[in-house]
Design a protein around this motif. Structure first.
Motif, PDB file in Angstrom:
ATOM      1  N   VAL A 126      17.876   9.626  14.777  1.00  0.00           N
ATOM      2  CA  VAL A 126      17.039   8.434  14.872  1.00  0.00           C
ATOM      3  C   VAL A 126      16.676   7.967  13.465  1.00  0.00           C
ATOM      4  O   VAL A 126      16.113   8.739  12.678  1.00  0.00           O
ATOM      5  N   ILE A 157      14.884  13.195  13.645  1.00  0.00           N
ATOM      6  CA  ILE A 157      14.185  11.971  13.269  1.00  0.00           C
ATOM      7  C   ILE A 157      14.202  11.813  11.755  1.00  0.00           C
ATOM      8  O   ILE A 157      13.788  12.710  11.023  1.00  0.00           O
ATOM      9  N   HIS A 185      10.778   8.269  20.247  1.00  0.00           N
ATOM     10  CA  HIS A 185      11.120   9.305  19.258  1.00  0.00           C
ATOM     11  C   HIS A 185      11.033  10.728  19.825  1.00  0.00           C
ATOM     12  O   HIS A 185      11.813  11.600  19.453  1.00  0.00           O
ATOM     13  N   THR A 224      14.351   5.493  11.557  1.00  0.00           N
ATOM     14  CA  THR A 224      13.115   4.743  11.807  1.00  0.00           C
ATOM     15  C   THR A 224      12.986   3.631  10.783  1.00  0.00           C
ATOM     16  O   THR A 224      12.793   3.901   9.594  1.00  0.00           O
ATOM     17  N   ILE A 284       8.782   3.273  17.677  1.00  0.00           N
ATOM     18  CA  ILE A 284       8.871   4.746  17.714  1.00  0.00           C
ATOM     19  C   ILE A 284       8.561   5.297  19.098  1.00  0.00           C
ATOM     20  O   ILE A 284       8.371   6.494  19.262  1.00  0.00           O
ATOM     21  N   THR A 305      13.447   3.368  18.444  1.00  0.00           N
ATOM     22  CA  THR A 305      13.508   3.856  19.830  1.00  0.00           C
ATOM     23  C   THR A 305      12.643   3.038  20.783  1.00  0.00           C
ATOM     24  O   THR A 305      12.351   3.484  21.892  1.00  0.00           O
TER      25      THR A 305
END
Length: 259
Positions: free
Chosen positions: A64, A83, A77, A66, A74, A43
């Motif tokens: 999302v 997430i 986020h 990661t 991040i 992000t």
């Protein structure tokens, strides 16, 4: 799409790079849209909310993914409901990034910015996102977006829970901070592992049917022929006992590493 901070490029059908070229790190995030949901790979910096871009690109729910828990990946986020992170980076997401002081993170965020930032961004009060993930990822997991599946590869070294993501539909491999060009891939902080990084590079070099490689910084898109160079570089690094902290920067034709 015209935006004062983000550059948006369509990489293929329903696949977008969202880039922050006005910052020295030249960070890329990636939006992959399926039929039932979309995946946002990282992000960005958080200097400007990336959600204002993803809201224009899809109305589907977004998860999302990661690649790793460092501040420049991040930053947005907190604007998303779902997430995912690898289990070995979960503690960093919840309790804070190890091996990097807040002072250093703020300094890195503030330097060498070449386009105006919003008044809401204050590097002196900037704090990386912290929060609890909704799902812990593991090596070999598959994410179903609806007629589009993503394979998860655990590729530690730059961080303990770093992952790379293969889009089975396009053959695009998203490598986060494991592999990119122009500036060194780093594994010199105490929280990094040169040995793991080299093993992870070797791991992705064996992935079949990769059509393009998209790292988290700098040049957008590398050709898979770089894998041959990577394997040669790994052999050189191992044979010369260079895969350890303190050996410095090692530069090859298309990429470099900093141990």
């Amino acid at each position: 799409m015209v935006d004062p901070w983000f550059a948006v490029q369509e990489l293929g059908s329903k696949t977008f790079a969202i880039s922050e070229y006005g910052h020295w790190e030249k960070v890329h995030s990636f939006l992959l849209i399926g039929e039932i949901q979309a995946a946002l790979i990282d992000t960005g910096l958080g200097i400007v909310p990336i959600k204002r871009i993803t809201d224009q690109l899809t109305e589907l729910p977004i998860i999302v993914l990661t690649t790793h828990v460092h501040a420049d990946h991040i930053g947005g986020h907190g604007d998303y409901d779902t997430i995912y992170v690898h289990g070995d980076d979960a503690d960093w997401l919840i309790h804070g990034i190890k091996g990097l002081s807040l002072e250093q993170i703020r300094k890195d965020m503030a330097r060498d910015i070449t386009i105006p930032v919003p008044k809401s961004f204050d590097p002196d009060t900037y704090k990386p996102y912290q929060g609890y993930p909704d799902k812990l990822l593991s090596d070999g997991d598959t994410i179903d977006l609806g007629n589009r599946s993503l394979g998860i590869y655990h590729t530690p070294g730059h961080s303990p829970g770093h992952i790379s993501i293969l889009d089975h539909e396009t053959g695009y491999l998203f490598t986060g901070d494991l592999l990119y060009s122009d500036t060194p891939v780093y594994a010199f902080y105490p929280s990094t592992s040169p040995e793991d990084l080299v093993n992870s590079l070797e791991k992705i070099a064996s992935i079949q049917k990769v059509s393009k490689i998209y790292g988290g910084h700098n040049q957008l898109g590398l050709e898979p022929k770089i894998f041959c160079e990577i394997l040669t570089a790994i052999q050189y690094l191992r044979e010369n006992n260079l895969v350890r902290h303190g050996t410095g920067v090692h530069t090859f034709q298309s990429f470099s590493v900093h141990f």
